[in-house]
Write a protein that holds these residues in place. Structure first.
Motif, PDB file in Angstrom:
ATOM      1  N   CYS A 116      -4.213   9.437  -0.531  1.00  0.00           N
ATOM      2  CA  CYS A 116      -4.438   8.514   0.598  1.00  0.00           C
ATOM      3  C   CYS A 116      -3.131   7.948   1.149  1.00  0.00           C
ATOM      4  O   CYS A 116      -3.149   7.052   1.982  1.00  0.00           O
ATOM      5  N   HIS A 117      -2.023   8.448   0.674  1.00  0.00           N
ATOM      6  CA  HIS A 117      -0.720   7.939   1.113  1.00  0.00           C
ATOM      7  C   HIS A 117      -0.621   6.425   0.873  1.00  0.00           C
ATOM      8  O   HIS A 117      -0.162   5.678   1.742  1.00  0.00           O
ATOM      9  N   GLY A 118      -1.049   6.020  -0.314  1.00  0.00           N
ATOM     10  CA  GLY A 118      -1.032   4.602  -0.665  1.00  0.00           C
ATOM     11  C   GLY A 118       0.308   4.134  -1.175  1.00  0.00           C
ATOM     12  O   GLY A 118       0.396   3.051  -1.761  1.00  0.00           O
TER      13      GLY A 118
ATOM     14  N   GLN B 259       4.791   4.414  -0.327  1.00  0.00           N
ATOM     15  CA  GLN B 259       5.945   4.948   0.409  1.00  0.00           C
ATOM     16  C   GLN B 259       7.151   4.933  -0.529  1.00  0.00           C
ATOM     17  O   GLN B 259       7.471   5.937  -1.146  1.00  0.00           O
TER      18      GLN B 259
ATOM     19  N   THR C  28       3.633  -0.327   3.098  1.00  0.00           N
ATOM     20  CA  THR C  28       2.472   0.444   3.560  1.00  0.00           C
ATOM     21  C   THR C  28       1.557  -0.281   4.530  1.00  0.00           C
ATOM     22  O   THR C  28       0.771   0.367   5.218  1.00  0.00           O
TER      23      THR C  28
ATOM     24  N   VAL D 272      -3.420  -0.789   4.226  1.00  0.00           N
ATOM     25  CA  VAL D 272      -4.630  -0.061   4.620  1.00  0.00           C
ATOM     26  C   VAL D 272      -4.837   1.165   3.724  1.00  0.00           C
ATOM     27  O   VAL D 272      -5.935   1.418   3.210  1.00  0.00           O
ATOM     28  N   ASN D 273      -3.783   1.924   3.525  1.00  0.00           N
ATOM     29  CA  ASN D 273      -3.912   3.131   2.714  1.00  0.00           C
ATOM     30  C   ASN D 273      -4.090   2.809   1.231  1.00  0.00           C
ATOM     31  O   ASN D 273      -4.679   3.601   0.485  1.00  0.00           O
TER      32      ASN D 273
ATOM     33  N   ALA E 223      -7.733   2.191   0.877  1.00  0.00           N
ATOM     34  CA  ALA E 223      -8.410   3.502   0.927  1.00  0.00           C
ATOM     35  C   ALA E 223      -8.276   4.230  -0.404  1.00  0.00           C
ATOM     36  O   ALA E 223      -9.219   4.885  -0.868  1.00  0.00           O
ATOM     37  N   ALA E 224      -7.113   4.110  -1.023  1.00  0.00           N
ATOM     38  CA  ALA E 224      -6.895   4.763  -2.318  1.00  0.00           C
ATOM     39  C   ALA E 224      -7.802   4.168  -3.392  1.00  0.00           C
ATOM     40  O   ALA E 224      -8.356   4.899  -4.228  1.00  0.00           O
TER      41      ALA E 224
ATOM     42  N   GLN F 111     -11.211   5.597  -2.871  1.00  0.00           N
ATOM     43  CA  GLN F 111     -11.316   6.987  -3.349  1.00  0.00           C
ATOM     44  C   GLN F 111     -11.359   7.044  -4.866  1.00  0.00           C
ATOM     45  O   GLN F 111     -12.136   7.788  -5.456  1.00  0.00           O
TER      46      GLN F 111
END
Ligand code: FES
Ligand code: FES
Length: 160
Positions: free
Chosen positions: A95-97, A99, A138, A141-142, A145-146, A149
């Motif tokens: 989820c690109h949680g 950077q 980040t 948001v991601n 989402a992570a 998931q």
């Protein structure tokens, strides 16, 4: 110096520590578990979060001797030593949680604690659980989402 006996990532551990040493210092400098990060050193950022008997704590705030006889889990032990990536770790990647990744171990440990007692958290519950973990990259948001998931993956029984 004090003798300290505790369980770290499932392994019985005994070592000599200065009584004023913080848990994060002992984890990083004496046990080589550098996955636990130090961001602020003043209980503000959550980067140093580990689990103590399953509950999230800021290891920059705890004296190592306060962990006497207790179970400590760090990011290295989340999936089991030598095991495959934990679903929470995989979810942060998918989820690109992350950077820069500096906050990520703390985020993941707080998420692990949340999902232990709330396997299907709401948006509000996720935000509340992570409100003590700061991320300067980040926008969160991601990360949320992570967490969602990871919850879904764990609910499917992919991994306990
Ligand atoms: Fe512990 Fe920031 S380093 S809360
Ligand atoms: Fe850089 Fe969170 S990913 S601080």
């Amino acid at each position: 110096m004090s003798s300290l006996t505790l369980e770290v990532n499932g392994q019985a551990t005994r070592l000599q520590v200065d009584s004023h040493r913080l848990l994060v210092e002992v984890l990083r400098e004496q046990l080589g578990l550098t996955g636990t990060h130090v961001g602020c050193d003043t209980s503000q950022c959550g980067a140093c979060t580990v689990l103590l008997d399953g509950a999230p704590v800021r290891s920059c705030t705890l004296l190592a001797v306060q962990a006497e006889g207790r179970k400590v889990t760090t990011i290295e032990g989340l999936g089991g030593i030598g095991a495959e990536r934990h679903p929470i770790q995989q979810a942060f990647i998918d989820c690109h949680g992350l950077q820069c990744g500096f906050c990520t171990p703390g985020m993941i440990m707080s998420t692990a604690a949340l999902l232990q007692h709330t396997p299907n958290p709401s948006q509000e519950q996720i935000e509340h659980a992570l409100e003590g973990n700061l991320c300067r990259c980040t926008g969160y948001v991601n990360i949320v989402a992570a967490v969602k998931q990871a919850a879904a993956t764990l609910a499917q029984g992919t991994k306990p």
